[in-house]
Design a protein around this motif. Structure first.
Motif, PDB file in Angstrom:
ATOM      1  N   PHE A  39      -6.033  -1.388   0.688  1.00 15.97           N
ATOM      2  CA  PHE A  39      -4.630  -1.808   0.743  1.00 15.97           C
ATOM      3  C   PHE A  39      -3.709  -0.626   1.034  1.00 15.97           C
ATOM      4  O   PHE A  39      -2.565  -0.804   1.416  1.00 15.97           O
ATOM      5  N   ASP A  40      -4.222   0.586   0.812  1.00 14.79           N
ATOM      6  CA  ASP A  40      -3.469   1.784   1.160  1.00 14.79           C
ATOM      7  C   ASP A  40      -3.763   2.226   2.597  1.00 14.79           C
ATOM      8  O   ASP A  40      -3.069   3.089   3.137  1.00 14.79           O
ATOM      9  N   LEU A  41      -4.803   1.642   3.186  1.00 10.91           N
ATOM     10  CA  LEU A  41      -5.258   2.102   4.490  1.00 10.91           C
ATOM     11  C   LEU A  41      -4.232   1.838   5.582  1.00 10.91           C
ATOM     12  O   LEU A  41      -4.048   2.669   6.477  1.00 10.91           O
ATOM     13  N   GLU A  42      -3.552   0.690   5.520  1.00 11.69           N
ATOM     14  CA  GLU A  42      -2.622   0.356   6.600  1.00 11.69           C
ATOM     15  C   GLU A  42      -1.523   1.390   6.747  1.00 11.69           C
ATOM     16  O   GLU A  42      -1.265   1.893   7.842  1.00 11.69           O
ATOM     17  N   VAL A  43      -0.860   1.717   5.662  1.00 15.89           N
ATOM     18  CA  VAL A  43       0.247   2.677   5.763  1.00 15.89           C
ATOM     19  C   VAL A  43      -0.284   4.058   6.128  1.00 15.89           C
ATOM     20  O   VAL A  43       0.334   4.791   6.916  1.00 15.89           O
ATOM     21  N   THR A  44      -1.447   4.441   5.586  1.00 20.25           N
ATOM     22  CA  THR A  44      -2.049   5.730   5.920  1.00 20.25           C
ATOM     23  C   THR A  44      -2.381   5.804   7.401  1.00 20.25           C
ATOM     24  O   THR A  44      -2.100   6.810   8.078  1.00 20.25           O
ATOM     25  N   LEU A  45      -2.975   4.732   7.920  1.00 16.91           N
ATOM     26  CA  LEU A  45      -3.310   4.636   9.341  1.00 16.91           C
ATOM     27  C   LEU A  45      -2.071   4.807  10.209  1.00 16.91           C
ATOM     28  O   LEU A  45      -2.051   5.602  11.162  1.00 16.91           O
ATOM     29  N   ASP A  46      -1.020   4.074   9.900  1.00 13.89           N
ATOM     30  CA  ASP A  46       0.207   4.126  10.697  1.00 13.89           C
ATOM     31  C   ASP A  46       0.811   5.527  10.717  1.00 13.89           C
ATOM     32  O   ASP A  46       1.218   6.030  11.769  1.00 13.89           O
ATOM     33  N   GLY A 105       0.824  -1.201   0.000  1.00 12.85           N
ATOM     34  CA  GLY A 105       0.000   0.000   0.000  1.00 12.85           C
ATOM     35  C   GLY A 105       0.857   1.249   0.000  1.00 12.85           C
ATOM     36  O   GLY A 105       2.062   1.223   0.248  1.00 12.85           O
ATOM     37  N   ASN A 106       0.226   2.340  -0.314  1.00 11.02           N
ATOM     38  CA  ASN A 106       0.875   3.640  -0.320  1.00 11.02           C
ATOM     39  C   ASN A 106      -0.107   4.654   0.255  1.00 11.02           C
ATOM     40  O   ASN A 106      -1.238   4.308   0.591  1.00 11.02           O
ATOM     41  N   CYS A 107       0.316   5.896   0.357  1.00 18.23           N
ATOM     42  CA  CYS A 107      -0.585   6.918   0.869  1.00 18.23           C
ATOM     43  C   CYS A 107      -0.560   8.127  -0.060  1.00 18.23           C
ATOM     44  O   CYS A 107       0.437   8.394  -0.729  1.00 18.23           O
ATOM     45  N   HIS A 108      -1.682   8.829  -0.099  1.00 20.94           N
ATOM     46  CA  HIS A 108      -1.762  10.065  -0.874  1.00 20.94           C
ATOM     47  C   HIS A 108      -1.153  11.200  -0.061  1.00 20.94           C
ATOM     48  O   HIS A 108      -1.595  11.456   1.062  1.00 20.94           O
ATOM     49  N   PRO A 109      -0.152  11.889  -0.584  1.00 18.71           N
ATOM     50  CA  PRO A 109       0.431  13.010   0.168  1.00 18.71           C
ATOM     51  C   PRO A 109      -0.610  14.050   0.563  1.00 18.71           C
ATOM     52  O   PRO A 109      -0.530  14.641   1.639  1.00 18.71           O
ATOM     53  N   GLU A 110      -1.607  14.264  -0.320  1.00 16.21           N
ATOM     54  CA  GLU A 110      -2.624  15.257   0.005  1.00 16.21           C
ATOM     55  C   GLU A 110      -3.484  14.825   1.196  1.00 16.21           C
ATOM     56  O   GLU A 110      -3.978  15.671   1.953  1.00 16.21           O
ATOM     57  N   PRO A 161       3.162   7.345  -4.822  1.00 15.42           N
ATOM     58  CA  PRO A 161       1.790   7.471  -4.326  1.00 15.42           C
ATOM     59  C   PRO A 161       0.814   6.739  -5.228  1.00 15.42           C
ATOM     60  O   PRO A 161       1.085   6.500  -6.415  1.00 15.42           O
ATOM     61  N   PRO A 162      -0.350   6.340  -4.716  1.00 16.59           N
ATOM     62  CA  PRO A 162      -1.352   5.672  -5.552  1.00 16.59           C
ATOM     63  C   PRO A 162      -1.755   6.571  -6.717  1.00 16.59           C
ATOM     64  O   PRO A 162      -1.842   7.793  -6.578  1.00 16.59           O
ATOM     65  N   THR A 163      -1.983   5.969  -7.861  1.00 16.29           N
ATOM     66  CA  THR A 163      -2.385   6.749  -9.036  1.00 16.29           C
ATOM     67  C   THR A 163      -3.889   6.878  -9.142  1.00 16.29           C
ATOM     68  O   THR A 163      -4.391   7.734  -9.866  1.00 16.29           O
ATOM     69  N   LEU A 214      -8.681   9.029   4.313  1.00 16.65           N
ATOM     70  CA  LEU A 214      -8.255   8.167   3.203  1.00 16.65           C
ATOM     71  C   LEU A 214      -8.993   8.583   1.947  1.00 16.65           C
ATOM     72  O   LEU A 214     -10.222   8.593   1.916  1.00 16.65           O
ATOM     73  N   GLY A 215      -8.244   8.940   0.921  1.00 15.18           N
ATOM     74  CA  GLY A 215      -8.868   9.349  -0.328  1.00 15.18           C
ATOM     75  C   GLY A 215      -9.733  10.572  -0.177  1.00 15.18           C
ATOM     76  O   GLY A 215     -10.752  10.710  -0.855  1.00 15.18           O
ATOM     77  N   GLY A 216      -9.347  11.456   0.744  1.00 12.08           N
ATOM     78  CA  GLY A 216     -10.102  12.675   0.963  1.00 12.08           C
ATOM     79  C   GLY A 216     -11.345  12.500   1.811  1.00 12.08           C
ATOM     80  O   GLY A 216     -12.101  13.464   2.001  1.00 12.08           O
TER      81      GLY A 216
END
Length: 525
Positions: free
Chosen positions: A242-249, A201-206, A234-236, A433-435
């Protein structure tokens, strides 16, 4: 060890497969380039004074006194080089060996099969190799090479988070939880380094920018580091689970230790990827204050080779003064297994890690008052992990905890978890997540909370904590509250009931940060 044509059988067999998979009707490509990671023995054993006391050494001292002996490294190069393999990296005790897959399987007597399965961190099917039978070692390297990792490439771990099925009962921001748990208010982690090891997973910088700004915080310094060729872009598209874990951390750790430097080590979810990700974080210069591992899987699913090499790195962490926090799991006392037994998560079960369990928290954030805190168990398969290790013996510092016997045995084992924090998906954490604001729970959330608290405690104390358990278990008495903690005495996780004192649901309890700081200040030199 037995011998097979001048080779010895390496101890520690394959782990039990736990993810759905299908065998493929073809053999692994013998010409495919492959890479192994070998763990070499120490030139001298690490003394207990470096593992379970506040004593700390530097990475250079660790390598010079307890690293691989130059003669051992040269022997590995000579023995494997004579068999057509190339040792490409021997910078520390984890040595990299490269060759075609056929050459590697020949030297190490490995029989491999191909499978199609799933990776809990990434969408879609994946193809991977698994061992069938023993792993062998040239007899000249017996006792010199302790572990060989990399022939197997299957996914190893799963994320430990849950989202609510409907509307949550309550949602807390990390800042609110820090106040409720009485984190030292005048500390923000400044001068500390908090490492996260992410397996997918990855995270959106925004998302990160908007999240911290929305909490009234200056966004912390977050650096993404690729390990083993992992993608850190970052996710395109829209953010996924699948991006939630890293964003959460990153959002929880960054909100609770906004002055710390956050280092996100992104690696692959297989044995070699995990090993290299841990090495990168633990052997970083300067050393991190704390490491957050919000993933795991049942102990019996890890090969002995991988578990041994990971445990060895966790010993390094303790000697270097690094506190490693790990999620105890989100599927109760069975840890997601369906064999009728009780199981615990690894790496949380490793005695050199601070195992983090989960609670259900009912509180008033306006008055910073906790009204109730119980064992997290929704009764729908989401519950805090906890129990007794089937691999690791009972540590001396846990002797007074009255840990239950191992499942199906009269032998004692390491009790899991050590500590806890809010983890119920119905009383979860505010995440962006995702705004979109969402609620997330799980021991994945409790783990970075504890890592952030370690950073704030370390900042106040002016020294690293390393292995925390010998300090916090020091005055443990049966049926009594441990200083620095809120005891959680109600509920169960399926196999174990909560009780006063330590239990296999929430350990010593959830933190009272100010009291814990006072306890550590008194006990540390």
């Amino acid at each position: 060890m037995g011998t097979k044509q001048n080779r010895v059988v390496l101890s520690g067999g394959a782990g039990q497969q736990w993810l759905p998979e299908h065998p493929l009707d073809r053999e692994p490509d013998p010409d495919a380039p492959a890479r192994l990671t070998l763990l070499l023995r120490r030139r001298a054993p690490l003394p207990n004074a470096l593992l379970e006391t506040p004593a700390v050494i530097s990475l250079d001292e660790l390598a010079a006194q307890y690293g691989a002996a130059p003669d051992d490294v040269q022997l590995v190069k000579d023995v494997l080089g004579a068999r057509g393999l190339e040792v490409t990296d021997a910078g520390d005790r984890l040595v990299t060996v490269e060759a075609g897959l056929a050459a590697l399987t020949s030297v190490f007597g490995a029989s491999l099969r191909l499978f199609e399965g799933e990776d809990p961190f990434r969408p879609g099917p994946v193809h991977y190799r698994r061992l069938a039978g023993d792993l062998l070692l040239p007899a000249e390297l017996d006792g010199v090479v302790l572990s060989v990792v990399g022939l197997e490439t299957q996914p190893v771990a799963r994320p430990e988070f849950y989202t609510p099925d409907g509307e949550p009962n309550s949602v807390y921001s990390p800042i609110e939880l820090g106040r409720l748990y009485r984190f030292p208010a005048d500390m923000d982690g400044t001068g500390q380094r908090l490492a996260v090891v992410s397996l997918g997973g990855n995270c959106h910088p925004e998302d990160l920018q908007a999240y911290f700004t929305g909490l009234g915080l200056t966004p912390p310094s977050i650096t993404h580091i690729s390990v083993d060729g992992a993608d850190i872009s970052p996710p395109t598209g829209p953010a996924t689970k699948f991006d939630l874990e890293v964003t959460l951390d990153l959002q929880i750790s960054g909100a609770l230790a906004p002055g710390a430097q956050i280092l996100n080590y992104v690696t692959r979810n297989n044995g070699q990827g995990i090993l290299l990700g841990l090495r990168a974080a633990i052997h970083a210069t300067p050393a991190p204050t704390a490491i957050s591992l919000s993933w795991g899987s049942p102990e019996i699913t890890y090969s002995g080779q991988l578990a041994l090499a990971m445990h060895d790195l966790f010993e390094d962490a303790a000697a270097l003064g690094i506190t490693v926090c790990a999620a105890s799991g989100d599927t109760g006392s069975v840890s997601g297994m369906k064999d009728g037994g009780h199981h615990v998560n690894f790496p949380a079960s490793d005695p050199y890690l601070l195992a983090c369990g989960g609670t259900t928290l009912i509180a008033d954030v306006q008055t910073n008052t906790i009204h109730a805190e119980t064992t997290w168990n929704t009764g729908t398969s989401s519950a805090t992990g906890g129990g007794v290790s089937g691999v690791f013996d009972l540590p001396d510092w846990q002797a007074a905890a009255d840990v239950p016997k191992r499942s199906g045995s009269d032998d004692p084992g390491r009790g899991v978890p050590d500590v806890a924090a809010n983890a119920d998906n119905n009383t979860g954490y505010q995440v962006l997540l995702g705004g979109r604001q969402i609620c997330v729970g799980g021991t994945s959330a409790a783990t970075p909370l504890w890592a952030a608290l370690i950073c704030r405690l370390t900042q106040s104390l002016g020294r690293p904590l390393g292995l925390l358990q010998p300090l916090i278990y020091q005055d443990l008495q049966a049926n009594s509250v441990t200083a620095g903690f809120r005891d959680v005495i109600n509920g169960d996780n399926g196999g174990y009931a909560a009780r006063p004192g330590w239990d296999a649901n929430t350990g010593l309890g959830s933190p009272h940060g100010e009291d814990l700081l006072a306890v550590l200040r008194e006990r540390l030199p």
